[in-house]
Design a protein around this motif. Structure first.
Motif, PDB file in Angstrom:
ATOM      1  N   ALA A 237      29.182  48.404  51.073  1.00 29.77           N
ATOM      2  CA  ALA A 237      28.607  48.148  49.750  1.00 29.77           C
ATOM      3  C   ALA A 237      29.669  48.306  48.668  1.00 29.77           C
ATOM      4  CB  ALA A 237      27.427  49.080  49.491  1.00 29.77           C
ATOM      5  N   SER A 238      30.540  49.300  48.840  1.00 32.64           N
ATOM      6  CA  SER A 238      31.617  49.503  47.869  1.00 32.64           C
ATOM      7  C   SER A 238      32.586  48.321  47.860  1.00 32.64           C
ATOM      8  CB  SER A 238      32.366  50.799  48.199  1.00 32.64           C
ATOM      9  OG  SER A 238      33.456  50.988  47.336  1.00 32.64           O
ATOM     10  N   ASP A 239      32.905  47.791  49.033  1.00 35.96           N
ATOM     11  CA  ASP A 239      33.769  46.607  49.107  1.00 35.96           C
ATOM     12  C   ASP A 239      33.128  45.431  48.383  1.00 35.96           C
ATOM     13  OD1 ASP A 239      35.422  48.100  50.801  1.00 35.96           O
ATOM     14  OD2 ASP A 239      34.566  47.223  52.629  1.00 35.96           O
ATOM     15  N   VAL A 240      31.834  45.252  48.627  1.00 40.15           N
ATOM     16  CA  VAL A 240      31.114  44.128  48.025  1.00 40.15           C
ATOM     17  C   VAL A 240      31.090  44.271  46.507  1.00 40.15           C
ATOM     18  CG1 VAL A 240      28.863  42.987  47.866  1.00 40.15           C
ATOM     19  CG2 VAL A 240      29.727  43.734  50.096  1.00 40.15           C
ATOM     20  N   ALA A 241      30.811  45.461  46.014  1.00 44.23           N
ATOM     21  CA  ALA A 241      30.768  45.686  44.571  1.00 44.23           C
ATOM     22  C   ALA A 241      32.130  45.462  43.937  1.00 44.23           C
ATOM     23  CB  ALA A 241      30.270  47.097  44.281  1.00 44.23           C
ATOM     24  N   ASP A 242      33.179  45.872  44.646  1.00 43.83           N
ATOM     25  CA  ASP A 242      34.530  45.772  44.089  1.00 43.83           C
ATOM     26  C   ASP A 242      34.991  44.334  43.938  1.00 43.83           C
ATOM     27  OD1 ASP A 242      37.267  47.078  43.498  1.00 43.83           O
ATOM     28  OD2 ASP A 242      37.740  45.711  45.149  1.00 43.83           O
ATOM     29  N   TYR A 243      34.461  43.418  44.729  1.00 45.17           N
ATOM     30  CA  TYR A 243      35.003  42.060  44.754  1.00 45.17           C
ATOM     31  C   TYR A 243      34.960  41.405  43.373  1.00 45.17           C
ATOM     32  CZ  TYR A 243      36.661  37.890  47.088  1.00 45.17           C
ATOM     33  OH  TYR A 243      37.453  36.836  47.490  1.00 45.17           O
ATOM     34  N   PHE A 244      33.814  41.501  42.714  1.00 45.30           N
ATOM     35  CA  PHE A 244      33.692  41.004  41.340  1.00 45.30           C
ATOM     36  C   PHE A 244      33.549  42.147  40.333  1.00 45.30           C
ATOM     37  CE2 PHE A 244      31.935  37.236  43.666  1.00 45.30           C
ATOM     38  CZ  PHE A 244      32.840  36.290  43.218  1.00 45.30           C
ATOM     39  N   ARG A 245      33.812  43.378  40.787  1.00 48.18           N
ATOM     40  CA  ARG A 245      33.649  44.574  39.959  1.00 48.18           C
ATOM     41  C   ARG A 245      32.213  44.653  39.410  1.00 48.18           C
ATOM     42  NH1 ARG A 245      39.022  46.401  38.971  1.00 48.18           N
ATOM     43  NH2 ARG A 245      39.901  46.327  41.060  1.00 48.18           N
ATOM     44  N   PHE A 297      47.793  41.917  45.200  1.00 49.85           N
ATOM     45  CA  PHE A 297      46.440  41.727  44.671  1.00 49.85           C
ATOM     46  C   PHE A 297      45.709  40.608  45.404  1.00 49.85           C
ATOM     47  CE2 PHE A 297      49.390  43.032  41.256  1.00 49.85           C
ATOM     48  CZ  PHE A 297      48.953  44.331  41.124  1.00 49.85           C
ATOM     49  N   ASP A 298      46.101  40.363  46.655  1.00 51.00           N
ATOM     50  CA  ASP A 298      45.351  39.442  47.505  1.00 51.00           C
ATOM     51  C   ASP A 298      44.043  40.121  47.896  1.00 51.00           C
ATOM     52  OD1 ASP A 298      44.450  38.141  50.102  1.00 51.00           O
ATOM     53  OD2 ASP A 298      46.215  36.918  49.659  1.00 51.00           O
ATOM     54  N   LYS A 303      41.705  46.112  47.797  1.00 50.09           N
ATOM     55  CA  LYS A 303      40.994  47.381  47.895  1.00 50.09           C
ATOM     56  C   LYS A 303      41.667  48.171  49.018  1.00 50.09           C
ATOM     57  CE  LYS A 303      36.316  49.254  47.527  1.00 50.09           C
ATOM     58  NZ  LYS A 303      36.397  50.408  48.408  1.00 50.09           N
ATOM     59  N   ARG A 304      42.430  49.186  48.625  1.00 46.57           N
ATOM     60  CA  ARG A 304      43.374  49.798  49.558  1.00 46.57           C
ATOM     61  C   ARG A 304      42.695  50.481  50.740  1.00 46.57           C
ATOM     62  NH1 ARG A 304      46.607  46.350  47.182  1.00 46.57           N
ATOM     63  NH2 ARG A 304      47.629  47.102  45.302  1.00 46.57           N
ATOM     64  N   ASP A 305      41.543  51.115  50.522  1.00 41.52           N
ATOM     65  CA  ASP A 305      40.902  51.776  51.662  1.00 41.52           C
ATOM     66  C   ASP A 305      40.346  50.741  52.640  1.00 41.52           C
ATOM     67  OD1 ASP A 305      38.798  51.092  49.826  1.00 41.52           O
ATOM     68  OD2 ASP A 305      37.480  52.513  50.845  1.00 41.52           O
ATOM     69  N   PHE A 313      46.462  49.877  57.632  1.00 43.24           N
ATOM     70  CA  PHE A 313      47.619  49.692  56.749  1.00 43.24           C
ATOM     71  C   PHE A 313      47.427  50.520  55.486  1.00 43.24           C
ATOM     72  CE2 PHE A 313      49.804  47.074  53.409  1.00 43.24           C
ATOM     73  CZ  PHE A 313      51.105  47.239  53.867  1.00 43.24           C
ATOM     74  N   GLU A 314      48.225  51.547  55.348  1.00 44.15           N
ATOM     75  CA  GLU A 314      48.170  52.396  54.154  1.00 44.15           C
ATOM     76  C   GLU A 314      49.074  51.780  53.090  1.00 44.15           C
ATOM     77  OE1 GLU A 314      49.103  56.986  52.732  1.00 44.15           O
ATOM     78  OE2 GLU A 314      49.270  56.421  54.854  1.00 44.15           O
ATOM     79  N   TYR A 315      48.501  51.474  51.945  1.00 38.36           N
ATOM     80  CA  TYR A 315      49.206  50.665  50.951  1.00 38.36           C
ATOM     81  C   TYR A 315      49.021  51.253  49.566  1.00 38.36           C
ATOM     82  CZ  TYR A 315      50.798  46.216  48.809  1.00 38.36           C
ATOM     83  OH  TYR A 315      51.470  45.237  48.116  1.00 38.36           O
ATOM     84  N   LYS A 316      50.120  51.374  48.842  1.00 38.52           N
ATOM     85  CA  LYS A 316      50.074  51.864  47.475  1.00 38.52           C
ATOM     86  C   LYS A 316      51.158  51.156  46.677  1.00 38.52           C
ATOM     87  CE  LYS A 316      50.632  56.045  44.646  1.00 38.52           C
ATOM     88  NZ  LYS A 316      50.927  57.497  44.659  1.00 38.52           N
ATOM     89  N   ILE A 317      50.795  50.675  45.503  1.00 39.33           N
ATOM     90  CA  ILE A 317      51.784  50.085  44.609  1.00 39.33           C
ATOM     91  C   ILE A 317      52.532  51.212  43.915  1.00 39.33           C
ATOM     92  CG2 ILE A 317      52.112  48.704  42.525  1.00 39.33           C
ATOM     93  CD1 ILE A 317      51.452  47.052  44.909  1.00 39.33           C
ATOM     94  N   GLU A 318      53.860  51.158  43.979  1.00 38.17           N
ATOM     95  CA  GLU A 318      54.668  52.252  43.452  1.00 38.17           C
ATOM     96  C   GLU A 318      55.428  51.874  42.179  1.00 38.17           C
ATOM     97  OE1 GLU A 318      56.001  54.998  47.022  1.00 38.17           O
ATOM     98  OE2 GLU A 318      56.562  52.917  47.450  1.00 38.17           O
TER      99      GLU A 318
END
Length: 409
Positions: A237-245, A297-298, A303-305, A313-318
């Protein structure tokens, strides 16, 4: 391609199926263009994505150009600008951050604009509009009269004294234009060096879309929730909400309705802490072939988690991490090879010298071998063609660098 459908209404899928379903939903299993990439190919990708995040930082290339490259290969990036800003097939809106979306979807975002207009969101700019209603109206009248206006070209831009930082440095004209954009009076066409030029929104989306009846907020949220599931393939649900915020409470309500109506399936994925939701029409490619870099931002990694759940894949913009504390580099691009993220590259386009600089190259676990390095080298060469440089410079930083140097020759 293979269509996977749950018979019982609940889909127990493996992590491998979830990964292939997610990539298939994003168009990675679609047939590659047989010749040069044209606007039909870009339209097809946008039909998969439904939303394209914008970003003005051109370390490699502006981020909106990369998702099309990742799915289609090198292409003329000016084609994207023509489709969006000359032919007005796409429009800018605040969706997943600042974004481009197909103009046909504009009615589904009007409820967001009404929330801005009523002061429920973006309160700082709402307060400005309430303090300066006459000035805001004069700016709107000027844009309507002139057709297209850049902030600095307003007849009365009302610059403000410089402050220490933040929104206070922006002119009243820029604030008024931003407000009118966020409430749906104006739209944006980009010119030159990604510069904003404002026009009446109806001029961009066209009369037929502008005349489309405004759906209720509940109907719009339900439609956007469905689109999110279709573009994700599978997600929480969190992934779905995040797609269009979208607001999570409304998304949960919409998901419950869509599941009840059989348009979305409940799903379980091993290792996922929360329940998942899947598109029953989703297609999981049997094989995924190709080597490419991904934008930070693909949608498959923004959504990093979820990127960690899908790809491990653990990913963070530095970018905002002090240089001495960076682990991977300043502007790091994941490398997708045959449906798996196998490496990450710290990349910079040196435009002055026409060089693509690979400042660091790191392999993911169990992928630091010559065969994988060869595929990563292919992705680098493709990227070099996209950004139109003459050469590639590989620094000796990162555990993949020695093999990658051999692969690049």
């Amino acid at each position: 391609m293979v269509t996977l459908v749950a018979r019982s209404g609940h889909w127990n899928m493996s992590g491998d199926v979830a990964r292939r379903l997610a990539l298939g939903a994003q168009g990675f299993g679609d047939k590659a263009p047989g010749a040069s990439v044209d606007r039909r190919h870009l339209r097809r990708v946008m039909g998969r994505l439904r939303v394209l995040q914008l970003d003005s930082i051109p370390v490699v290339i502006r981020t909106q150009y990369l998702p099309f490259h990742s799915r289609l290969g090198p292409y003329q990036v000016g084609l994207l600008d023509r489709i969006a800003y000359r032919d007005d097939e796409w429009f800018e809106a605040w969706a997943h951050e600042a974004s481009l979306l197909p103009v046909a979807s504009e009615p589904l975002f009007r409820w967001m604009k009404e929330r801005v207009r009523s002061g429920h969101t973006w309160k700082w700019i709402y307060e400005f509009s309430q303090r300066e209603p006459g000035y805001v109206r004069s700016v709107l009248d000027e844009v309507r009269e002139r057709g297209t206006v850049a902030p600095g070209d307003l007849s009365d831009p009302r610059p403000v004294a410089k402050k220490s930082g933040g929104w206070g440095n922006r002119s009243h004209g820029a604030l008024a234009l931003d407000w009118l954009f966020r409430v749906g009076e104006l739209g944006i066409r980009r010119r030159g060096n990604f510069e904003k030029h404002f026009s009446p929104l109806q001029d961009i989306i066209g009369e037929s879309v502008a005349a489309t009846p405004t759906p209720s907020a509940a109907d719009a949220l339900r439609a956007l929730t469905m689109q999110s599931v279709q573009s994700l393939g599978v997600g929480t649900a969190s992934d779905v909400a995040d797609y269009f915020r979208l607001p999570i409470r409304e998304v949960r309500r919409s998901l419950a309705e869509l599941v009840e109506d059989g348009l979305v399936l409940d799903a379980t994925v091993p290792g996922w802490k929360h329940a998942a939701f899947a598109d029953p029409e989703g297609r999981a490619p049997r094989t995924l072939e190709g080597a490419t870099v991904l934008s930070p931002f693909d949608p498959v990694v923004w959504k990093r988690d979820r990127a960690q759940r899908i790809f491990d894949f653990e990913y963070k913009i530095e970018i905002y991490v002090p240089e001495a504390k960076r682990r991977w580099g300043y502007y790091v691009l994941p490398v997708l090879v045959d449906g798996h993220i196998v490496a990450r590259l710290d990349v910079k386009t040196d435009r002055e010298h026409a060089i693509l600089r690979i400042k660091a190259s790191h392999a993911e676990a169990d992928h630091n071998d010559l065969a994988t390095a060869g595929r990563v080298a292919d992705a680098i060469r493709d990227l070099a063609r996209l950004v139109e440089v003459d050469s590639i410079d590989l620094a000796n930083n990162g555990d993949m660098a020695p093999l990658l140097r051999r692969a690049l020759g």
